[in-house]
Design a protein around this motif. Structure first.
Motif, mmCIF file in Angstrom:
data_model
loop_
_atom_site.group_PDB
_atom_site.id
_atom_site.type_symbol
_atom_site.label_atom_id
_atom_site.label_comp_id
_atom_site.label_asym_id
_atom_site.label_seq_id
_atom_site.Cartn_x
_atom_site.Cartn_y
_atom_site.Cartn_z
ATOM 1 N N GLY A 101 0.811 -1.209 0.000
ATOM 2 C CA GLY A 101 0.000 0.000 0.000
ATOM 3 C C GLY A 101 0.843 1.257 0.000
ATOM 4 O O GLY A 101 2.070 1.210 0.157
ATOM 5 N N PRO A 102 0.199 2.386 -0.160
ATOM 6 C CA PRO A 102 0.932 3.663 -0.136
ATOM 7 C C PRO A 102 1.437 3.964 1.270
ATOM 8 O O PRO A 102 0.873 3.523 2.261
ATOM 9 C CB PRO A 102 -0.114 4.678 -0.576
ATOM 10 C CG PRO A 102 -1.417 4.046 -0.237
ATOM 11 C CD PRO A 102 -1.226 2.567 -0.365
ATOM 12 N N GLN A 103 2.495 4.714 1.343
ATOM 13 C CA GLN A 103 3.088 5.104 2.621
ATOM 14 C C GLN A 103 2.649 6.514 2.974
ATOM 15 O O GLN A 103 2.271 7.293 2.113
ATOM 16 C CB GLN A 103 4.621 5.052 2.533
ATOM 17 C CG GLN A 103 5.158 3.682 2.217
ATOM 18 C CD GLN A 103 4.831 2.671 3.296
ATOM 19 O OE1 GLN A 103 4.927 2.968 4.479
ATOM 20 N NE2 GLN A 103 4.419 1.487 2.904
ATOM 21 N N GLY A 104 2.712 6.842 4.252
ATOM 22 C CA GLY A 104 2.403 8.198 4.696
ATOM 23 C C GLY A 104 0.951 8.359 5.080
ATOM 24 O O GLY A 104 0.165 7.415 5.100
ATOM 25 N N ALA A 105 0.587 9.582 5.392
ATOM 26 C CA ALA A 105 -0.764 9.900 5.842
ATOM 27 C C ALA A 105 -1.742 9.896 4.677
ATOM 28 O O ALA A 105 -1.367 10.085 3.517
ATOM 29 C CB ALA A 105 -0.773 11.263 6.520
ATOM 30 N N ALA A 106 -3.003 9.699 4.987
ATOM 31 C CA ALA A 106 -4.059 9.709 3.970
ATOM 32 C C ALA A 106 -4.181 11.109 3.379
ATOM 33 O O ALA A 106 -4.000 12.111 4.082
ATOM 34 C CB ALA A 106 -5.379 9.285 4.596
ATOM 35 N N PRO A 107 -4.494 11.196 2.084
ATOM 36 C CA PRO A 107 -4.617 12.521 1.458
ATOM 37 C C PRO A 107 -5.665 13.414 2.125
ATOM 38 O O PRO A 107 -5.446 14.612 2.280
ATOM 39 C CB PRO A 107 -5.011 12.201 0.012
ATOM 40 C CG PRO A 107 -4.580 10.802 -0.214
ATOM 41 C CD PRO A 107 -4.646 10.115 1.106
ATOM 42 N N ALA A 108 -6.790 12.834 2.529
ATOM 43 C CA ALA A 108 -7.831 13.644 3.193
ATOM 44 C C ALA A 108 -7.308 14.209 4.512
ATOM 45 O O ALA A 108 -7.563 15.368 4.847
ATOM 46 C CB ALA A 108 -9.081 12.798 3.435
ATOM 47 N N TRP A 109 -6.568 13.416 5.261
ATOM 48 C CA TRP A 109 -6.017 13.878 6.536
ATOM 49 C C TRP A 109 -5.022 15.011 6.311
ATOM 50 O O TRP A 109 -5.031 16.009 7.022
ATOM 51 C CB TRP A 109 -5.359 12.715 7.267
ATOM 52 C CG TRP A 109 -4.632 13.114 8.507
ATOM 53 C CD1 TRP A 109 -3.287 13.153 8.683
ATOM 54 C CD2 TRP A 109 -5.197 13.568 9.743
ATOM 55 N NE1 TRP A 109 -2.982 13.593 9.956
ATOM 56 C CE2 TRP A 109 -4.137 13.848 10.623
ATOM 57 C CE3 TRP A 109 -6.496 13.768 10.189
ATOM 58 C CZ2 TRP A 109 -4.344 14.318 11.910
ATOM 59 C CZ3 TRP A 109 -6.693 14.232 11.479
ATOM 60 C CH2 TRP A 109 -5.618 14.496 12.318
ATOM 61 N N ARG A 110 -4.167 14.865 5.313
ATOM 62 C CA ARG A 110 -3.183 15.924 5.028
ATOM 63 C C ARG A 110 -3.866 17.237 4.665
ATOM 64 O O ARG A 110 -3.439 18.306 5.084
ATOM 65 C CB ARG A 110 -2.244 15.483 3.907
ATOM 66 C CG ARG A 110 -1.224 14.462 4.336
ATOM 67 C CD ARG A 110 -0.129 14.301 3.306
ATOM 68 N NE ARG A 110 -0.633 14.046 1.972
ATOM 69 C CZ ARG A 110 -0.645 12.862 1.372
ATOM 70 N NH1 ARG A 110 -0.175 11.819 1.999
ATOM 71 N NH2 ARG A 110 -1.114 12.734 0.153
ATOM 72 N N ARG A 111 -4.954 17.158 3.866
ATOM 73 C CA ARG A 111 -5.672 18.380 3.488
ATOM 74 C C ARG A 111 -6.345 19.033 4.692
ATOM 75 O O ARG A 111 -6.297 20.253 4.855
ATOM 76 C CB ARG A 111 -6.709 18.071 2.405
ATOM 77 C CG ARG A 111 -6.150 18.050 1.015
ATOM 78 C CD ARG A 111 -7.253 18.042 -0.025
ATOM 79 N NE ARG A 111 -8.203 16.949 0.134
ATOM 80 C CZ ARG A 111 -8.036 15.717 -0.336
ATOM 81 N NH1 ARG A 111 -6.932 15.415 -0.988
ATOM 82 N NH2 ARG A 111 -8.961 14.809 -0.162
#
Length: 170
Positions: A101-111
């Motif tokens: 899977g992708p690494q890092g925080a979810a895009p919605a969370w980052r926004r």
């Protein structure tokens, strides 16, 4: 004739023994944390109790020996509606298909975290999260509060409400 053995310093030790200082440093963001870590290390070295409260996922150097470190980021992500925002749908699909899977925080969370409205309420959310850790924070027993940055003020205010005799420093 006066007794030379009795001095004003001996009368100071007659009272009740001094309690160990309990210092809480509220360094929510990593700015200016190095000097605070050094100060907390000195407090612990001389027998005091030191607690460092952060909210950045244990970034940077580990807490010095004798200093308790409380990080609130993981609990902030699991608090209320934030729980839904931190789940990355791509990571769920990757888990179901057994692919990486992708690494890092979810895009919605980052926004959301970068948005102005969340930056306004984030420090209130951090206090709500910190209330789950009152056994570690123990605000009634705090003797000194160190505020590191303006973003730590809401939490400092709550701690000082519970310990009005505590001193505050910046």
């Amino acid at each position: 004739m006066t007794d030379l053995g009795a001095s004003s310093t001996t009368t100071a030790t007659v009272g009740p023994p001094a309690t160990r200082p309990r210092v809480v440093a509220l360094a929510v963001t990593p700015r200016r944390r190095r000097k605070v870590r050094h100060m907390l290390e000195e407090v612990a070295r001389f027998g005091g109790e030191a607690l460092l409260v952060t909210a950045d996922g244990f970034r940077g150097d580990p807490a010095p020996i004798g200093v308790t470190h409380l990080d609130l980021l993981a609990d902030e992500r699991r608090w209320g509606p934030n729980r839904l925002l931190t789940v990355d749908p791509r990571r769920v699909v990757a888990k179901l298909t057994r692919r990486p899977g992708p690494q890092g925080a979810a895009p919605a969370w980052r926004r959301v975290v970068a948005s102005r409205p969340y930056r306004v309420v984030r420090y209130w959310v951090l206090w709500r999260v910190a209330r789950r850790h009152l056994d570690v924070l123990r605000p009634e027993q705090v003797s000194h509060v160190v505020v590191v940055g303006i973003e730590s003020w809401p939490m400092a205010w709550q701690v000082l409400r519970r310990s009005p005799d505590a001193s505050i420093g910046f």
